[in-house]
Design a protein around this motif. Structure first.
Motif, PDB file in Angstrom:
ATOM      1  N   VAL A  65     -10.312  13.088  -8.129  1.00  0.00           N
ATOM      2  CA  VAL A  65      -9.225  12.394  -7.450  1.00  0.00           C
ATOM      3  C   VAL A  65      -8.129  12.133  -8.470  1.00  0.00           C
ATOM      4  O   VAL A  65      -8.371  11.500  -9.504  1.00  0.00           O
ATOM      5  CB  VAL A  65      -9.707  11.063  -6.832  1.00  0.00           C
ATOM      6  N   ALA A  66      -6.921  12.635  -8.194  1.00  0.00           N
ATOM      7  CA  ALA A  66      -5.772  12.415  -9.073  1.00  0.00           C
ATOM      8  C   ALA A  66      -4.908  11.305  -8.494  1.00  0.00           C
ATOM      9  O   ALA A  66      -4.637  11.279  -7.290  1.00  0.00           O
ATOM     10  CB  ALA A  66      -4.954  13.694  -9.209  1.00  0.00           C
ATOM     11  N   VAL A  67      -4.468  10.391  -9.362  1.00  0.00           N
ATOM     12  CA  VAL A  67      -3.625   9.277  -8.928  1.00  0.00           C
ATOM     13  C   VAL A  67      -2.416   9.199  -9.853  1.00  0.00           C
ATOM     14  O   VAL A  67      -2.563   9.158 -11.081  1.00  0.00           O
ATOM     15  CB  VAL A  67      -4.392   7.937  -8.950  1.00  0.00           C
ATOM     16  N   GLY A  68      -1.219   9.187  -9.261  1.00  0.00           N
ATOM     17  CA  GLY A  68       0.009   9.040 -10.023  1.00  0.00           C
ATOM     18  C   GLY A  68       0.443   7.587 -10.053  1.00  0.00           C
ATOM     19  O   GLY A  68       0.355   6.881  -9.050  1.00  0.00           O
ATOM     20  N   ASN A  87       9.050   9.092 -16.277  1.00  0.00           N
ATOM     21  CA  ASN A  87       9.289   7.975 -15.370  1.00  0.00           C
ATOM     22  C   ASN A  87       8.192   7.977 -14.298  1.00  0.00           C
ATOM     23  O   ASN A  87       7.261   8.769 -14.377  1.00  0.00           O
ATOM     24  CB  ASN A  87      10.691   8.076 -14.754  1.00  0.00           C
ATOM     25  N   SER A  88       8.332   7.116 -13.313  1.00  0.00           N
ATOM     26  CA  SER A  88       7.281   6.930 -12.306  1.00  0.00           C
ATOM     27  C   SER A  88       6.875   8.239 -11.627  1.00  0.00           C
ATOM     28  O   SER A  88       7.723   9.071 -11.307  1.00  0.00           O
ATOM     29  CB  SER A  88       7.761   5.968 -11.222  1.00  0.00           C
ATOM     30  N   VAL A  89       5.567   8.386 -11.394  1.00  0.00           N
ATOM     31  CA  VAL A  89       5.018   9.538 -10.677  1.00  0.00           C
ATOM     32  C   VAL A  89       4.914   9.162  -9.203  1.00  0.00           C
ATOM     33  O   VAL A  89       4.175   8.249  -8.845  1.00  0.00           O
ATOM     34  CB  VAL A  89       3.642   9.939 -11.238  1.00  0.00           C
ATOM     35  N   PHE A  90       5.661   9.880  -8.349  1.00  0.00           N
ATOM     36  CA  PHE A  90       5.705   9.548  -6.924  1.00  0.00           C
ATOM     37  C   PHE A  90       4.789  10.424  -6.079  1.00  0.00           C
ATOM     38  O   PHE A  90       4.459  10.059  -4.954  1.00  0.00           O
ATOM     39  CB  PHE A  90       7.130   9.693  -6.390  1.00  0.00           C
ATOM     40  N   THR A  91       4.421  11.592  -6.577  1.00  0.00           N
ATOM     41  CA  THR A  91       3.633  12.513  -5.752  1.00  0.00           C
ATOM     42  C   THR A  91       2.741  13.385  -6.620  1.00  0.00           C
ATOM     43  O   THR A  91       3.143  13.822  -7.702  1.00  0.00           O
ATOM     44  CB  THR A  91       4.563  13.387  -4.874  1.00  0.00           C
ATOM     45  N   VAL A  92       1.510  13.583  -6.165  1.00  0.00           N
ATOM     46  CA  VAL A  92       0.558  14.508  -6.790  1.00  0.00           C
ATOM     47  C   VAL A  92      -0.070  15.336  -5.678  1.00  0.00           C
ATOM     48  O   VAL A  92      -0.284  14.842  -4.577  1.00  0.00           O
ATOM     49  CB  VAL A  92      -0.532  13.779  -7.601  1.00  0.00           C
ATOM     50  N   GLN A  93      -0.336  16.619  -5.982  1.00  0.00           N
ATOM     51  CA  GLN A  93      -0.897  17.501  -4.952  1.00  0.00           C
ATOM     52  C   GLN A  93      -1.684  18.624  -5.611  1.00  0.00           C
ATOM     53  O   GLN A  93      -1.158  19.321  -6.485  1.00  0.00           O
ATOM     54  CB  GLN A  93       0.225  18.096  -4.101  1.00  0.00           C
ATOM     55  N   TYR A  94      -2.947  18.778  -5.221  1.00  0.00           N
ATOM     56  CA  TYR A  94      -3.751  19.908  -5.695  1.00  0.00           C
ATOM     57  C   TYR A  94      -3.413  21.150  -4.886  1.00  0.00           C
ATOM     58  O   TYR A  94      -3.162  21.073  -3.669  1.00  0.00           O
ATOM     59  CB  TYR A  94      -5.239  19.615  -5.560  1.00  0.00           C
ATOM     60  N   SER A  95      -3.416  22.305  -5.548  1.00  0.00           N
ATOM     61  CA  SER A  95      -3.273  23.563  -4.822  1.00  0.00           C
ATOM     62  C   SER A  95      -4.516  23.769  -3.959  1.00  0.00           C
ATOM     63  O   SER A  95      -5.611  23.289  -4.295  1.00  0.00           O
ATOM     64  CB  SER A  95      -3.109  24.727  -5.797  1.00  0.00           C
ATOM     65  N   PRO A  96      -4.379  24.466  -2.836  1.00  0.00           N
ATOM     66  CA  PRO A  96      -5.524  24.640  -1.931  1.00  0.00           C
ATOM     67  C   PRO A  96      -6.743  25.287  -2.585  1.00  0.00           C
ATOM     68  O   PRO A  96      -7.873  25.007  -2.185  1.00  0.00           O
ATOM     69  CB  PRO A  96      -4.951  25.527  -0.821  1.00  0.00           C
ATOM     70  N   ILE A 102       0.860  -1.180   0.000  1.00  0.00           N
ATOM     71  CA  ILE A 102       0.000   0.000   0.000  1.00  0.00           C
ATOM     72  C   ILE A 102       0.899   1.233   0.000  1.00  0.00           C
ATOM     73  O   ILE A 102       1.652   1.458   0.942  1.00  0.00           O
ATOM     74  CB  ILE A 102      -0.935   0.001   1.224  1.00  0.00           C
ATOM     75  N   PHE A 103       0.807   2.038  -1.071  1.00  0.00           N
ATOM     76  CA  PHE A 103       1.698   3.190  -1.226  1.00  0.00           C
ATOM     77  C   PHE A 103       1.094   4.507  -0.741  1.00  0.00           C
ATOM     78  O   PHE A 103       1.818   5.430  -0.405  1.00  0.00           O
ATOM     79  CB  PHE A 103       2.131   3.341  -2.677  1.00  0.00           C
ATOM     80  N   ASP A 104      -0.231   4.619  -0.734  1.00  0.00           N
ATOM     81  CA  ASP A 104      -0.835   5.873  -0.279  1.00  0.00           C
ATOM     82  C   ASP A 104      -2.263   5.616   0.172  1.00  0.00           C
ATOM     83  O   ASP A 104      -2.938   4.695  -0.326  1.00  0.00           O
ATOM     84  CB  ASP A 104      -0.824   6.922  -1.395  1.00  0.00           C
ATOM     85  N   ILE A 105      -2.722   6.443   1.125  1.00  0.00           N
ATOM     86  CA  ILE A 105      -4.102   6.414   1.611  1.00  0.00           C
ATOM     87  C   ILE A 105      -4.556   7.852   1.772  1.00  0.00           C
ATOM     88  O   ILE A 105      -3.856   8.666   2.375  1.00  0.00           O
ATOM     89  CB  ILE A 105      -4.234   5.696   2.975  1.00  0.00           C
ATOM     90  N   ARG A 132       0.896   5.060  -7.063  1.00  0.00           N
ATOM     91  CA  ARG A 132       1.867   5.527  -6.080  1.00  0.00           C
ATOM     92  C   ARG A 132       1.365   6.639  -5.172  1.00  0.00           C
ATOM     93  O   ARG A 132       1.799   6.761  -4.031  1.00  0.00           O
ATOM     94  CB  ARG A 132       3.144   6.017  -6.786  1.00  0.00           C
ATOM     95  N   ALA A 133       0.521   7.525  -5.678  1.00  0.00           N
ATOM     96  CA  ALA A 133       0.153   8.710  -4.901  1.00  0.00           C
ATOM     97  C   ALA A 133      -1.245   9.164  -5.267  1.00  0.00           C
ATOM     98  O   ALA A 133      -1.678   9.022  -6.413  1.00  0.00           O
ATOM     99  CB  ALA A 133       1.156   9.841  -5.159  1.00  0.00           C
ATOM    100  N   ILE A 134      -1.944   9.740  -4.273  1.00  0.00           N
ATOM    101  CA  ILE A 134      -3.331  10.178  -4.437  1.00  0.00           C
ATOM    102  C   ILE A 134      -3.467  11.617  -3.959  1.00  0.00           C
ATOM    103  O   ILE A 134      -2.878  12.006  -2.955  1.00  0.00           O
ATOM    104  CB  ILE A 134      -4.289   9.287  -3.610  1.00  0.00           C
ATOM    105  N   ALA A 135      -4.258  12.407  -4.695  1.00  0.00           N
ATOM    106  CA  ALA A 135      -4.639  13.753  -4.244  1.00  0.00           C
ATOM    107  C   ALA A 135      -6.111  13.956  -4.545  1.00  0.00           C
ATOM    108  O   ALA A 135      -6.617  13.492  -5.578  1.00  0.00           O
ATOM    109  CB  ALA A 135      -3.808  14.820  -4.951  1.00  0.00           C
ATOM    110  N   ILE A 136      -6.818  14.660  -3.646  1.00  0.00           N
ATOM    111  CA  ILE A 136      -8.258  14.880  -3.792  1.00  0.00           C
ATOM    112  C   ILE A 136      -8.526  16.369  -3.885  1.00  0.00           C
ATOM    113  O   ILE A 136      -8.021  17.157  -3.083  1.00  0.00           O
ATOM    114  CB  ILE A 136      -9.024  14.254  -2.614  1.00  0.00           C
ATOM    115  N   ASN A 137      -9.305  16.754  -4.889  1.00  0.00           N
ATOM    116  CA  ASN A 137      -9.672  18.154  -5.102  1.00  0.00           C
ATOM    117  C   ASN A 137     -11.138  18.342  -4.710  1.00  0.00           C
ATOM    118  O   ASN A 137     -12.043  17.985  -5.474  1.00  0.00           O
ATOM    119  CB  ASN A 137      -9.470  18.536  -6.568  1.00  0.00           C
TER     120      ASN A 137
END
Length: 300
Positions: free
Chosen positions: A152-155, A180-189, A100-103, A141-146
């Motif tokens: 929901v963005a997933v890398g 190459n692999s996407v390790f991190t995703v993040q929405y701006s506030p 499990i890489f991200d929650i 690998r990574a999840i971000a929620i807007n």
């Protein structure tokens, strides 16, 4: 911009992979390769409290603020729910044999990224799986929620990002994002931008309001970028890298403002794996392969 190292939290016996905020502004949690899940207090830096010993690496933590419970993603043994006050496991589910890489938890739903490419969606209250979303054979690998767009963005390790509809649990967009692999995703506030980074060491900015049109591509670090996080006021964001550096950026202009490293600020000696920006005195927390957690005061 001034950077001052406030403290260093020691206690982990191996690489520290993940951090998450707790119920108060001073509380946070850490875990990593040693399987130790630890609760820390920024106002009492020497009083780390061991919550659990997991018999494998932990890559993902997520605190559920509604129930005040900590979700722990155990490598190859599913989800464990811990009560941080009682220091007891209250539930567990072997939802997968994969790592499990991200929650991420939002509005009563837990989104869980797995090494076999599956995105698991769970009902938090019922603690049951609602859906398995499989759109790649490579690791999620990574999840971000807007919350603004309810997306929901997933890398993924196939170099791409997928955008899902939060309500319908359907795939909306596929972005061939990196080399190459996407390790991190993040929405701006404010929900306007999606930031992404990974093994290619590039920081990329996507315009959410224009169907994720690419806005900027920055060669941000020397080696893989492991994590991106925003400051509580949304004015800054930070990147942590395998090149041992933390970089602080202006969130509006995407201009580099500060480099925090070993030579200039007694920074980490190895890969910076995770960042957490606390509202408590605007302190930035970093976790590293060097087994240490550092706390930074950043002022403008």
């Amino acid at each position: 911009m001034q950077v001052h190292k406030i403290d260093t939290f020691a206690g982990h016996r191996d690489c520290v992979y993940t951090l998450d905020a707790g119920a108060s502004s001073t509380e946070f949690f850490s875990a990593g390769a040693d399987g130790l899940v630890v609760r820390w207090q920024l106002d009492k830096p020497d009083l780390g409290s061991l919550l659990a010993r997991i018999p494998a690496s932990v890559y993902a933590l997520a605190f559920d603020p509604e129930r005040k419970q900590l979700w722990v993603g155990q490598n190859y043994d599913g989800i464990h729910i811990i009560d941080p006050i009682q220091k007891q496991e209250v539930r567990s589910a072997q939802i997968t044999p994969a790592a499990i890489f991200d929650i991420k938890i939002s509005e009563g739903t837990a989104w869980i990224a797995l090494s076999d490419g599956v995105l698991v969606v769970m009902d938090v209250a019922e603690f049951v799986v609602k859906k398995h979303l499989k759109v790649s054979d490579k690791s999620a690998r990574a999840i971000a929620i807007n919350p603004k767009t309810r997306e929901v963005a997933v890398g993924y390790s196939d170099n791409g990002i997928r955008i899902f509809d939060q309500d319908g649990l359907t795939l909306k967009y596929v972005i061939p994002a990196h080399t190459n692999s996407v390790f991190t995703v993040q929405y701006s506030p404010d929900g306007r931008y999606l930031l992404s980074a990974g093994r290619d060491a590039h920081l990329k900015i996507w315009d959410v309001t224009d169907r994720y049109r690419p806005k900027n591509d920055i060669a941000a670090h020397l080696f893989a970028i492991n994590h991106i996080c925003y400051s509580p006021d949304g004015a800054l964001f930070a990147t942590g890298s395998m090149d041992k550096a933390i970089k602080v950026w202006d969130a509006e202009t995407f201009r580099l403002l500060k480099v925090i490293d070993r030579a200039r600020h007694a920074g980490h000696g190895t890969s910076v794996n995770k960042l957490l920006w606390s509202p408590y005195q605007h302190q930035l927390i970093s976790a590293s392969d060097d087994r240490l957690i550092s706390v930074w005061e950043i002022t403008r």
